[in-house]
Design a protein around this motif. Structure first.
Motif, mmCIF file in Angstrom:
data_model
loop_
_atom_site.group_PDB
_atom_site.id
_atom_site.type_symbol
_atom_site.label_atom_id
_atom_site.label_comp_id
_atom_site.label_asym_id
_atom_site.label_seq_id
_atom_site.Cartn_x
_atom_site.Cartn_y
_atom_site.Cartn_z
ATOM 1 N N PRO A 42 0.873 -1.128 0.034
ATOM 2 C CA PRO A 42 0.051 0.080 0.130
ATOM 3 C C PRO A 42 0.827 1.266 -0.020
ATOM 4 C CG PRO A 42 -0.891 -1.383 1.548
ATOM 5 C CD PRO A 42 0.309 -2.177 1.039
ATOM 6 N N GLU A 43 2.048 1.226 0.429
ATOM 7 C CA GLU A 43 2.886 2.417 0.247
ATOM 8 C C GLU A 43 3.319 2.644 -1.036
ATOM 9 O OE1 GLU A 43 3.202 -0.078 2.699
ATOM 10 O OE2 GLU A 43 2.364 0.883 4.207
ATOM 11 N N ASN A 44 3.412 1.637 -1.684
ATOM 12 C CA ASN A 44 3.921 1.903 -3.272
ATOM 13 C C ASN A 44 2.648 2.410 -3.942
ATOM 14 O OD1 ASN A 44 5.594 1.870 -5.464
ATOM 15 N ND2 ASN A 44 5.005 -0.009 -6.103
ATOM 16 N N ILE A 45 2.337 3.574 -4.193
ATOM 17 C CA ILE A 45 1.578 4.024 -5.049
ATOM 18 C C ILE A 45 1.836 4.808 -6.231
ATOM 19 C CG2 ILE A 45 -0.393 6.086 -5.279
ATOM 20 C CD1 ILE A 45 -0.612 6.104 -2.006
ATOM 21 N N ILE A 46 1.281 4.177 -7.311
ATOM 22 C CA ILE A 46 1.716 4.094 -8.637
ATOM 23 C C ILE A 46 0.904 5.198 -9.521
ATOM 24 C CG2 ILE A 46 2.556 1.770 -8.543
ATOM 25 C CD1 ILE A 46 0.112 1.507 -10.413
ATOM 26 N N GLY A 47 0.062 5.842 -9.007
ATOM 27 C CA GLY A 47 -1.161 6.715 -9.734
ATOM 28 C C GLY A 47 -2.359 7.024 -9.029
ATOM 29 N N VAL A 48 -2.822 7.877 -9.681
ATOM 30 C CA VAL A 48 -4.362 8.475 -9.138
ATOM 31 C C VAL A 48 -5.380 8.190 -10.092
ATOM 32 C CG1 VAL A 48 -5.579 10.159 -7.961
ATOM 33 C CG2 VAL A 48 -3.231 9.826 -7.258
ATOM 34 N N VAL A 61 -6.307 -0.728 -16.538
ATOM 35 C CA VAL A 61 -6.672 0.399 -15.771
ATOM 36 C C VAL A 61 -5.622 1.331 -15.150
ATOM 37 C CG1 VAL A 61 -7.993 0.792 -13.714
ATOM 38 C CG2 VAL A 61 -8.832 -1.004 -15.020
ATOM 39 N N ALA A 62 -4.435 0.652 -14.872
ATOM 40 C CA ALA A 62 -3.139 1.321 -14.455
ATOM 41 C C ALA A 62 -2.750 2.448 -15.084
ATOM 42 C CB ALA A 62 -1.962 0.376 -14.070
ATOM 43 N N SER A 63 -3.044 2.094 -16.703
ATOM 44 C CA SER A 63 -2.361 3.010 -17.687
ATOM 45 C C SER A 63 -3.241 4.246 -17.709
ATOM 46 C CB SER A 63 -2.337 2.483 -19.023
ATOM 47 O OG SER A 63 -3.738 2.256 -19.529
#
Length: 434
Positions: free
Chosen positions: A243-249, A271-273
């Motif tokens: 959870p600490e590794n936030i890759i985007g919003v 979705v991540a893209s």
């Protein structure tokens, strides 16, 4: 001849009343009101503002004119009464002139000016400007003498500074207007919230990480889409591995557009893209600076990190606006009763409720310098994590812990202590019940 002298006495009393009226009005007038009227084109307000800028000379003109009028009227009146009654006329003149000066040249005009200082200031502005101009040379000499005497006794001219900052003085003016009934509580709270922005840090208004809603980007696409659409928020942080590794919003609208473009087949959506790069801001940044940053970047969402780079929470534009206007609720908000007033007058509060929100809701004055939440305040004052059922009395309130989950205080009951109760009548200790 006596009638002529008597007429001069009356004119001098009128002049004394004018100077007394002007002194009270010009010293009690609002500089803010004059500035506002000046911007609206009121030329008398311009004159008043210029008189404010030469305050020393203005005071000198008022006092000089008032004293000349009073002394002249008294001397002439003494001559008249002495001619009428002989030596005893001095006593008659003293009694009559004292009554006339106090009533008609002091109390009456000053009472009028106190009740409408701004209007009276506008009315006397031009005559006082002329008076200051006429008496200018004399006043210059008087000012030089006064400044010399002040330096002689060791008083530095212009060295005194106001006790309160301009912000605190403005806050005091708003509180005074609210106390007088001229400003409603909601308006006072909004103005107070606006003044507080510079003093607050992002950590004071953020949503703590324990209450953040995040989604694992490693979930299958169908599950990920389901998780995102199930939340009541439009911006959702995505994390990967931990959870600490936030890759985007991820913005929900971007996801809905992608679903529409894929004709509902979410298996073909990455979705991540769709997520925007995360924006990290330090927790010690002032709220006013963060508001400016939101406007510059034209975004409403940021992740808050501590000095070690660890995510502490999120802050949004709505969080900052709520500090000014109070809670903003829409049809998607989940209403959580954080503050519940009980029939017996006590208040049940969730431990996570910010102290500022509680103060605003209940019109209390609990300090928020050392803690952000109500639970944090109790822990700070107790110097420990209290057990369920323990009670504490501080800052004029009695706090009882109703619920505790692990190391978190989740619910408290707060009761204002009557003013008549002192620490001698009710000792301050832990473990007592209400």
């Amino acid at each position: 001849m006596d009638w002529f002298t008597l007429s001069v006495v009356i004119i001098l009393l009128a002049a004394s009343a004018f100077f007394a009226l002007s002194e009270t009005a010009l010293t009690g007038a609002s500089r803010a009101s004059m500035l506002r009227l000046s911007k609206q084109g009121n030329r008398d307000a311009d004159v008043v503002s210029r008189l404010f800028d030469m305050r020393e000379r203005l005071i000198g003109a008022l006092l000089l004119g008032n004293n000349i009028a009073n002394i002249g009227a008294s001397a002439l009146a003494t001559g008249i009464f002495t001619a009428w009654f002989g030596e005893v006329g001095v006593l008659y003149a003293t009694g009559v002139m004292t009554a006339l000066v106090v009533i008609f040249a002091e109390v009456l005009p000053k009472t009028i000016a106190i009740n409408a200082p701004d209007r009276v200031s506008l009315a006397v502005a031009r005559p006082m400007r002329a008076t200051v101009f006429v008496l200018g040379p004399v006043l210059a000499v008087i000012e030089a003498i006064v400044r010399f005497l002040m330096r002689l006794i060791g008083f530095k001219v212009g060295a005194n500074q106001p006790i309160l900052s301009p912000t605190e003085r403005l806050r005091g003016a708003v509180d005074l207007l609210h106390h007088e009934g001229k400003v409603e509580k909601q308006d006072r709270d909004m103005l107070g919230g606006l003044l507080d922005l510079r003093e607050l840090q992002v950590s004071d208004v953020m949503v703590h990480r324990t209450e953040m809603v995040m989604v694992n980007a490693d979930l299958p696409q169908e599950d990920l889409v389901r998780e995102v659409l199930a939340t009541e928020y439009t911006r959702i942080p995505l994390w990967r591995d931990t959870p600490e590794n936030i890759i985007g919003v991820l913005h929900a609208k971007d996801l809905l557009r992608a679903i529409r473009a894929a004709e509902g087949d979410v298996s073909h959506i990455d979705v991540a893209s769709l997520a925007l790069p995360p924006w990290f801001v330090p927790e010690m940044r002032s709220v006013s600076e963060q508001l400016k940053a939101f406007r510059r970047r034209k975004t409403h969402f940021a992740l808050v990190v501590d000095e070690y780079g660890e995510v502490e929470g999120i802050v949004t534009l709505e969080d900052i606006l709520e500090e000014i206007v109070g809670d903003i609720s829409d049809e998607q908000d989940v209403q959580v009763a954080g503050v519940r007033v009980q029939p017996d007058g006590s208040v049940v509060v969730d431990g996570s409720v910010p102290i500022r929100d509680l103060n605003r809701a209940m019109d209390w004055g609990l300090p928020d310098e050392e803690a952000t939440t109500v639970a944090g305040l109790v822990i700070h004052e107790a110097r420990s994590i209290p057990e369920r059922g323990q009670s504490f009395t501080f800052h004029g309130f009695r706090f009882r812990v109703l619920r505790r989950e692990r190391n978190r205080i989740t619910a408290l009951r707060i009761v204002p202590v009557p003013r008549g109760e002192t620490e001698e009548t009710r000792p301050r200790r832990a473990g007592t019940a209400f």
